[in-house]
Design a protein around this motif. Structure first.
Motif, PDB file in Angstrom:
ATOM      1  N   MET A  94       0.845  -1.194   0.000  1.00  0.00           N
ATOM      2  CA  MET A  94       0.000   0.000   0.000  1.00  0.00           C
ATOM      3  C   MET A  94       0.883   1.247   0.000  1.00  0.00           C
ATOM      4  O   MET A  94       1.813   1.359   0.789  1.00  0.00           O
ATOM      5  CB  MET A  94      -0.908   0.004   1.248  1.00  0.00           C
ATOM      6  N   THR A  95       0.589   2.177  -0.886  1.00  0.00           N
ATOM      7  CA  THR A  95       1.382   3.410  -0.955  1.00  0.00           C
ATOM      8  C   THR A  95       0.922   4.389   0.114  1.00  0.00           C
ATOM      9  O   THR A  95      -0.251   4.403   0.505  1.00  0.00           O
ATOM     10  CB  THR A  95       1.220   4.069  -2.333  1.00  0.00           C
ATOM     11  N   ASN A  96       1.853   5.182   0.590  1.00  0.00           N
ATOM     12  CA  ASN A  96       1.511   6.183   1.586  1.00  0.00           C
ATOM     13  C   ASN A  96       0.670   7.282   0.955  1.00  0.00           C
ATOM     14  O   ASN A  96       0.929   7.728  -0.167  1.00  0.00           O
ATOM     15  CB  ASN A  96       2.792   6.794   2.187  1.00  0.00           C
ATOM     16  N   GLN A  97      -0.339   7.710   1.677  1.00  0.00           N
ATOM     17  CA  GLN A  97      -1.214   8.783   1.189  1.00  0.00           C
ATOM     18  C   GLN A  97      -0.485  10.114   1.258  1.00  0.00           C
ATOM     19  O   GLN A  97       0.153  10.444   2.246  1.00  0.00           O
ATOM     20  CB  GLN A  97      -2.481   8.833   2.046  1.00  0.00           C
ATOM     21  N   ARG A  98      -0.589  10.883   0.186  1.00  0.00           N
ATOM     22  CA  ARG A  98       0.077  12.175   0.158  1.00  0.00           C
ATOM     23  C   ARG A  98      -0.608  13.141   1.111  1.00  0.00           C
ATOM     24  O   ARG A  98      -1.824  13.177   1.215  1.00  0.00           O
ATOM     25  CB  ARG A  98       0.062  12.756  -1.253  1.00  0.00           C
ATOM     26  N   LYS A  99       0.204  13.942   1.794  1.00  0.00           N
ATOM     27  CA  LYS A  99      -0.335  15.023   2.630  1.00  0.00           C
ATOM     28  C   LYS A  99      -0.094  16.346   1.916  1.00  0.00           C
ATOM     29  O   LYS A  99       1.047  16.714   1.650  1.00  0.00           O
ATOM     30  CB  LYS A  99       0.333  15.037   4.008  1.00  0.00           C
ATOM     31  N   TRP A 100      -1.163  17.034   1.601  1.00  0.00           N
ATOM     32  CA  TRP A 100      -1.055  18.337   0.955  1.00  0.00           C
ATOM     33  C   TRP A 100      -0.689  19.388   1.994  1.00  0.00           C
ATOM     34  O   TRP A 100      -1.296  19.462   3.058  1.00  0.00           O
ATOM     35  CB  TRP A 100      -2.374  18.691   0.270  1.00  0.00           C
ATOM     36  N   LYS A 101       0.306  20.184   1.670  1.00  0.00           N
ATOM     37  CA  LYS A 101       0.816  21.186   2.605  1.00  0.00           C
ATOM     38  C   LYS A 101       0.070  22.501   2.415  1.00  0.00           C
ATOM     39  O   LYS A 101       0.062  23.066   1.328  1.00  0.00           O
ATOM     40  CB  LYS A 101       2.319  21.379   2.403  1.00  0.00           C
ATOM     41  N   ILE A 102      -0.531  22.970   3.491  1.00  0.00           N
ATOM     42  CA  ILE A 102      -1.406  24.135   3.442  1.00  0.00           C
ATOM     43  C   ILE A 102      -0.764  25.325   4.150  1.00  0.00           C
ATOM     44  O   ILE A 102      -0.187  25.182   5.235  1.00  0.00           O
ATOM     45  CB  ILE A 102      -2.763  23.839   4.114  1.00  0.00           C
ATOM     46  N   GLY A 103      -0.880  26.486   3.527  1.00  0.00           N
ATOM     47  CA  GLY A 103      -0.480  27.739   4.168  1.00  0.00           C
ATOM     48  C   GLY A 103      -1.706  28.605   4.395  1.00  0.00           C
ATOM     49  O   GLY A 103      -2.646  28.582   3.590  1.00  0.00           O
ATOM     50  N   ILE A 104      -1.725  29.362   5.466  1.00  0.00           N
ATOM     51  CA  ILE A 104      -2.851  30.228   5.802  1.00  0.00           C
ATOM     52  C   ILE A 104      -2.395  31.678   5.759  1.00  0.00           C
ATOM     53  O   ILE A 104      -1.389  32.042   6.378  1.00  0.00           O
ATOM     54  CB  ILE A 104      -3.406  29.938   7.212  1.00  0.00           C
ATOM     55  N   ILE A 105      -3.136  32.513   5.035  1.00  0.00           N
ATOM     56  CA  ILE A 105      -2.882  33.952   5.047  1.00  0.00           C
ATOM     57  C   ILE A 105      -3.975  34.605   5.882  1.00  0.00           C
ATOM     58  O   ILE A 105      -5.142  34.618   5.507  1.00  0.00           O
ATOM     59  CB  ILE A 105      -2.888  34.548   3.621  1.00  0.00           C
ATOM     60  N   GLY A 106      -3.580  35.118   7.048  1.00  0.00           N
ATOM     61  CA  GLY A 106      -4.531  35.711   7.976  1.00  0.00           C
ATOM     62  C   GLY A 106      -4.728  34.826   9.190  1.00  0.00           C
ATOM     63  O   GLY A 106      -4.895  33.610   9.066  1.00  0.00           O
ATOM     64  N   ALA A 107      -4.726  35.436  10.378  1.00  0.00           N
ATOM     65  CA  ALA A 107      -4.844  34.659  11.622  1.00  0.00           C
ATOM     66  C   ALA A 107      -6.013  35.134  12.480  1.00  0.00           C
ATOM     67  O   ALA A 107      -6.011  34.959  13.688  1.00  0.00           O
ATOM     68  CB  ALA A 107      -3.537  34.740  12.419  1.00  0.00           C
ATOM     69  N   GLY A 108      -7.025  35.730  11.856  1.00  0.00           N
ATOM     70  CA  GLY A 108      -8.180  36.218  12.591  1.00  0.00           C
ATOM     71  C   GLY A 108      -9.118  35.103  13.018  1.00  0.00           C
ATOM     72  O   GLY A 108      -8.792  33.910  12.931  1.00  0.00           O
ATOM     73  N   GLY A 109     -10.317  35.497  13.461  1.00  0.00           N
ATOM     74  CA  GLY A 109     -11.255  34.541  14.033  1.00  0.00           C
ATOM     75  C   GLY A 109     -11.687  33.442  13.090  1.00  0.00           C
ATOM     76  O   GLY A 109     -11.790  32.268  13.481  1.00  0.00           O
ATOM     77  N   ILE A 110     -11.937  33.752  11.818  1.00  0.00           N
ATOM     78  CA  ILE A 110     -12.404  32.745  10.869  1.00  0.00           C
ATOM     79  C   ILE A 110     -11.342  31.701  10.591  1.00  0.00           C
ATOM     80  O   ILE A 110     -11.641  30.556  10.228  1.00  0.00           O
ATOM     81  CB  ILE A 110     -12.869  33.417   9.555  1.00  0.00           C
ATOM     82  N   THR A 111     -10.087  32.067  10.801  1.00  0.00           N
ATOM     83  CA  THR A 111      -8.985  31.127  10.584  1.00  0.00           C
ATOM     84  C   THR A 111      -9.110  29.921  11.496  1.00  0.00           C
ATOM     85  O   THR A 111      -8.802  28.790  11.104  1.00  0.00           O
ATOM     86  CB  THR A 111      -7.639  31.828  10.803  1.00  0.00           C
ATOM     87  N   GLU A 112      -9.580  30.153  12.706  1.00  0.00           N
ATOM     88  CA  GLU A 112      -9.741  29.061  13.671  1.00  0.00           C
ATOM     89  C   GLU A 112     -10.678  27.987  13.129  1.00  0.00           C
ATOM     90  O   GLU A 112     -10.423  26.785  13.270  1.00  0.00           O
ATOM     91  CB  GLU A 112     -10.266  29.605  14.995  1.00  0.00           C
ATOM     92  N   ALA A 113     -11.765  28.405  12.490  1.00  0.00           N
ATOM     93  CA  ALA A 113     -12.721  27.438  11.940  1.00  0.00           C
ATOM     94  C   ALA A 113     -12.069  26.579  10.860  1.00  0.00           C
ATOM     95  O   ALA A 113     -12.299  25.364  10.783  1.00  0.00           O
ATOM     96  CB  ALA A 113     -13.938  28.171  11.378  1.00  0.00           C
ATOM     97  N   HIS A 114     -11.254  27.196  10.022  1.00  0.00           N
ATOM     98  CA  HIS A 114     -10.556  26.438   8.978  1.00  0.00           C
ATOM     99  C   HIS A 114      -9.538  25.469   9.585  1.00  0.00           C
ATOM    100  O   HIS A 114      -9.432  24.316   9.154  1.00  0.00           O
ATOM    101  CB  HIS A 114      -9.849  27.397   8.019  1.00  0.00           C
ATOM    102  N   LEU A 115      -8.807  25.928  10.575  1.00  0.00           N
ATOM    103  CA  LEU A 115      -7.786  25.080  11.191  1.00  0.00           C
ATOM    104  C   LEU A 115      -8.402  23.867  11.873  1.00  0.00           C
ATOM    105  O   LEU A 115      -7.861  22.758  11.797  1.00  0.00           O
ATOM    106  CB  LEU A 115      -6.967  25.901  12.193  1.00  0.00           C
ATOM    107  N   GLU A 116      -9.527  24.058  12.526  1.00  0.00           N
ATOM    108  CA  GLU A 116     -10.218  22.930  13.173  1.00  0.00           C
ATOM    109  C   GLU A 116     -10.700  21.934  12.125  1.00  0.00           C
ATOM    110  O   GLU A 116     -10.659  20.717  12.344  1.00  0.00           O
ATOM    111  CB  GLU A 116     -11.391  23.443  14.013  1.00  0.00           C
TER     112      GLU A 116
END
Length: 354
Positions: free
Chosen positions: A1-23
């Motif tokens: 079985m091949t390892n599943q790729r992990k897509w690397k994500i960057g976030i621009i902005g650290a305000g309140g809505i960012t928390e919802a995306h991170l969760e």
């Protein structure tokens, strides 16, 4: 079985809505957040520590150059959406942008062109499309269970909900407007997605500023800046007509003398009607059963709409699905919002070119 790729994500902005995306990203095993950028080093560091993000930047341009990312999520004030999106696309990144897509239709068009040029995914984060009640109603509409929809009413109205008085939220040059472009955009998008984006004919809009100029109707969301200003509306109303005979009314307010906050959508069909109450996560059907008027209350099992939204984004990157929230649909909404503001300013209806 091949390892599943992990897509690397960057976030621009650290305000309140960012928390919802991170969760949400925590629940998608195919992705990990590797970098975050915000002009506030304190805010960026706070999010990074809370979510184990290894790289922190105070300039997103530096993050795009120095961090190894596959995709970017834009969570900055509205006036920066187009600039940040185009920069990330030019750097070869897939892009998920918070709503509204842009300050105006021209910016949205520029973003679409940039995505085509870069040959990258561009998606707008309209999370309400992924709610269990929204998806159920969408299915029924496709099956024709409500018949022809001829009118709809929608809105998001708050009793006290002006965010961050004096911050970017309440300044037109940074936000593009008040509740219409902030929360009304959600209800316009959800309504017109359910109705398959009919072609608009005319828009009649009106805006009001009865609370904000007097620092009334404030919410706990956002930081108050007494050195700032309030030059946007605190309520907008509109009626839109479409080529297929459909009409839609919209109410969007941050502050009103009403009983309580209400986020709603009502659909009027020849064979039945539907009423969604998004804060209650339930909806009602109004129909006939053997010639007798009947009402059915439905409370579907809640689901994590932002997890499903992000999963759709990753599926699109991997070529397994089309994005559910396309940039062309977001451009459509931007054009309607522009028309509502233009109508309010002119004091007359705005007609679309046929």
């Amino acid at each position: 079985m091949t390892n599943q790729r992990k897509w690397k994500i960057g976030i621009i902005g650290a305000g309140g809505i960012t928390e919802a995306h991170l969760e949400a990203i925590k629940e998608e095993p195919r992705a990990e957040v590797v970098a975050i950028a915000d002009i506030s080093a304190e805010m960026a560091s706070y999010r990074a520590k809370r979510h184990d993000i290894p790289q922190v930047f105070t300039e997103y341009e530096t993050m795009l150059q120095e961090s190894d990312t596959d995709a970017i999520i834009v969570c900055v004030p509205n006036y920066l959406h187009a600039e940040a999106t185009k920069s990330a696309l030019a750097a070869g990144k897939h892009l998920l942008c918070e709503k509204p897509m842009a300050m105006n239709a021209q910016e949205a068009e520029d973003m679409i062109e940039a995505a085509k040029k870069a040959d990258k995914i561009l998606m707008v984060a309209q999370n309400n499309r992924f709610r269990s009640d929204s998806l159920q109603v969408k299915t029924w509409l496709k099956e024709g269970k409500l018949g022809n929809i001829y009118h709809a009413k929608t809105g998001w109205v708050r009793r006290n909900g002006i965010p961050g008085w004096g911050s970017w939220f309440t300044q037109k040059e940074w936000a593009g407007g008040g509740p219409l472009i902030d929360i009304g955009v959600h209800m316009l998008d959800l309504s017109l997605w359910l109705l398959d984006h009919p072609k608009p004919v005319s828009v009649l809009g009106q805006t009001y500023a009865q609370f904000g100029p007097h620092k009334r109707g404030l919410s706990e969301w956002g930081r108050i800046d007494d050195n700032g200003k309030f030059d946007v509306e605190d309520m907008a109303v509109a009626m839109i007509t479409f080529e297929n005979g459909l009409s839609l009314t919209l109410d969007a307010s941050w502050a009103s003398h009403i009983e309580e906050e209400n986020v709603f959508l009502q659909l009027y069909g020849q064979e039945g009607g539907a009423s969604l109450r998004l804060l209650d996560n339930q909806f009602s059907l109004y129909h006939e059963w053997n010639g007798v008027t009947a009402s059915t209350e439905i409370k579907p099992k809640p689901q994590k709409e932002r997890v499903l939204l992000f999963r759709n984004f990753i599926d699109a990157i991997e070529g397994k699905a089309e994005v559910l929230c396309t940039p062309e649909q977001a451009l459509y909404i931007n054009r309607l919002i522009e028309a509502i503001y233009a109508s309010a300013q002119k004091g007359e209806a705005v007609r679309f070119k046929t």
